[in-house]
Design a protein around this motif. Structure first.
Motif, PDB file in Angstrom:
ATOM      1  N   LYS A 154      -1.634   5.454   6.290  1.00  0.00           N
ATOM      2  CA  LYS A 154      -2.487   6.410   7.012  1.00  0.00           C
ATOM      3  C   LYS A 154      -1.823   7.781   7.087  1.00  0.00           C
ATOM      4  O   LYS A 154      -2.511   8.788   7.254  1.00  0.00           O
ATOM      5  CB  LYS A 154      -2.787   5.904   8.427  1.00  0.00           C
ATOM      6  CG  LYS A 154      -3.693   4.695   8.466  1.00  0.00           C
ATOM      7  CD  LYS A 154      -3.928   4.252   9.898  1.00  0.00           C
ATOM      8  CE  LYS A 154      -4.817   3.021   9.949  1.00  0.00           C
ATOM      9  NZ  LYS A 154      -5.060   2.581  11.332  1.00  0.00           N
ATOM     10  N   VAL A 155      -0.483   7.821   6.963  1.00  0.00           N
ATOM     11  CA  VAL A 155       0.237   9.088   7.114  1.00  0.00           C
ATOM     12  C   VAL A 155       1.142   9.414   5.920  1.00  0.00           C
ATOM     13  O   VAL A 155       1.750  10.485   5.887  1.00  0.00           O
ATOM     14  CB  VAL A 155       1.065   9.113   8.419  1.00  0.00           C
ATOM     15  CG1 VAL A 155       0.142   9.054   9.629  1.00  0.00           C
ATOM     16  CG2 VAL A 155       2.072   7.970   8.459  1.00  0.00           C
ATOM     17  N   ARG A 156       1.270   8.503   4.968  1.00  0.00           N
ATOM     18  CA  ARG A 156       2.073   8.728   3.768  1.00  0.00           C
ATOM     19  C   ARG A 156       1.234   8.345   2.548  1.00  0.00           C
ATOM     20  O   ARG A 156       0.367   7.479   2.630  1.00  0.00           O
ATOM     21  CB  ARG A 156       3.350   7.882   3.766  1.00  0.00           C
ATOM     22  CG  ARG A 156       4.307   8.138   4.895  1.00  0.00           C
ATOM     23  CD  ARG A 156       5.086   9.435   4.696  1.00  0.00           C
ATOM     24  NE  ARG A 156       6.229   9.555   5.598  1.00  0.00           N
ATOM     25  CZ  ARG A 156       6.146  10.004   6.845  1.00  0.00           C
ATOM     26  NH1 ARG A 156       4.993  10.366   7.350  1.00  0.00           N
ATOM     27  NH2 ARG A 156       7.237  10.101   7.596  1.00  0.00           N
ATOM     28  N   THR A 157       1.541   8.939   1.409  1.00  0.00           N
ATOM     29  CA  THR A 157       0.842   8.588   0.176  1.00  0.00           C
ATOM     30  C   THR A 157       1.474   7.345  -0.441  1.00  0.00           C
ATOM     31  O   THR A 157       2.602   6.973  -0.113  1.00  0.00           O
ATOM     32  CB  THR A 157       0.911   9.738  -0.853  1.00  0.00           C
ATOM     33  OG1 THR A 157       2.275   9.887  -1.275  1.00  0.00           O
ATOM     34  CG2 THR A 157       0.385  11.034  -0.278  1.00  0.00           C
ATOM     35  N   TYR A 158       0.736   6.732  -1.364  1.00  0.00           N
ATOM     36  CA  TYR A 158       1.282   5.586  -2.096  1.00  0.00           C
ATOM     37  C   TYR A 158       2.580   5.986  -2.786  1.00  0.00           C
ATOM     38  O   TYR A 158       3.554   5.238  -2.776  1.00  0.00           O
ATOM     39  CB  TYR A 158       0.279   5.094  -3.147  1.00  0.00           C
ATOM     40  CG  TYR A 158      -0.723   4.090  -2.643  1.00  0.00           C
ATOM     41  CD1 TYR A 158      -0.555   2.734  -2.879  1.00  0.00           C
ATOM     42  CD2 TYR A 158      -1.863   4.485  -1.951  1.00  0.00           C
ATOM     43  CE1 TYR A 158      -1.476   1.800  -2.439  1.00  0.00           C
ATOM     44  CE2 TYR A 158      -2.794   3.568  -1.498  1.00  0.00           C
ATOM     45  CZ  TYR A 158      -2.600   2.219  -1.746  1.00  0.00           C
ATOM     46  OH  TYR A 158      -3.504   1.302  -1.301  1.00  0.00           O
ATOM     47  N   ASP A 159       2.600   7.159  -3.420  1.00  0.00           N
ATOM     48  CA  ASP A 159       3.799   7.609  -4.128  1.00  0.00           C
ATOM     49  C   ASP A 159       4.982   7.779  -3.176  1.00  0.00           C
ATOM     50  O   ASP A 159       6.114   7.413  -3.516  1.00  0.00           O
ATOM     51  CB  ASP A 159       3.530   8.924  -4.864  1.00  0.00           C
ATOM     52  CG  ASP A 159       2.649   8.733  -6.084  1.00  0.00           C
ATOM     53  OD1 ASP A 159       2.718   7.658  -6.717  1.00  0.00           O
ATOM     54  OD2 ASP A 159       1.885   9.661  -6.413  1.00  0.00           O
ATOM     55  N   GLN A 160       4.750   8.342  -2.007  1.00  0.00           N
ATOM     56  CA  GLN A 160       5.825   8.518  -1.030  1.00  0.00           C
ATOM     57  C   GLN A 160       6.384   7.176  -0.581  1.00  0.00           C
ATOM     58  O   GLN A 160       7.601   7.002  -0.473  1.00  0.00           O
ATOM     59  CB  GLN A 160       5.326   9.310   0.185  1.00  0.00           C
ATOM     60  CG  GLN A 160       5.046  10.767  -0.090  1.00  0.00           C
ATOM     61  CD  GLN A 160       4.367  11.444   1.085  1.00  0.00           C
ATOM     62  OE1 GLN A 160       3.569  10.836   1.812  1.00  0.00           O
ATOM     63  NE2 GLN A 160       4.671  12.717   1.282  1.00  0.00           N
ATOM     64  N   VAL A 161       5.502   6.238  -0.297  1.00  0.00           N
ATOM     65  CA  VAL A 161       5.936   4.921   0.172  1.00  0.00           C
ATOM     66  C   VAL A 161       6.691   4.187  -0.938  1.00  0.00           C
ATOM     67  O   VAL A 161       7.751   3.610  -0.703  1.00  0.00           O
ATOM     68  CB  VAL A 161       4.743   4.088   0.698  1.00  0.00           C
ATOM     69  CG1 VAL A 161       5.174   2.675   1.059  1.00  0.00           C
ATOM     70  CG2 VAL A 161       4.093   4.777   1.891  1.00  0.00           C
TER      71      VAL A 161
END
Length: 87
Positions: free
Chosen positions: A21-28
């Motif tokens: 909800k607060v991070r993108t798939y790439d960031q995670v």
């Protein structure tokens, strides 16, 4: 080897969904050390992460929300029962 009386870990799928909800798939994926976002989809679909990845999910969730990640129903029930036995 003895099996634990209470399921260990937490609800990885729900934790990842809330993190997204607060991070993108790439960031995670980058935070967890995954090379592709497909591994994130696997967690959402119920795959269990390795121990280091599970710990990283815990830390990321705690950094974002300031609380422990959610437990599954059996985990929460088992924790309540375990606490009642030791009260």
């Amino acid at each position: 080897m003895n099996k634990p009386g209470v399921p260990v870990g937490f609800n990885y799928s729900l934790a990842i969904l809330q993190i997204l909800k607060v991070r993108t798939y790439d960031q995670v994926a980058a935070y967890l050390g995954y090379e592709s976002v497909g591994s994130i989809s696997g967690l959402i679909d119920g795959s269990l992460p390795s121990h280091p990845v599970g710990e990283a999910i815990f830390v990321l969730y705690r950094e974002i929300y300031g609380a422990k990640p959610p437990m599954s129903g059996p985990q929460a029930l088992g924790t309540l029962q375990l606490n009642a036995c030791h009260a």
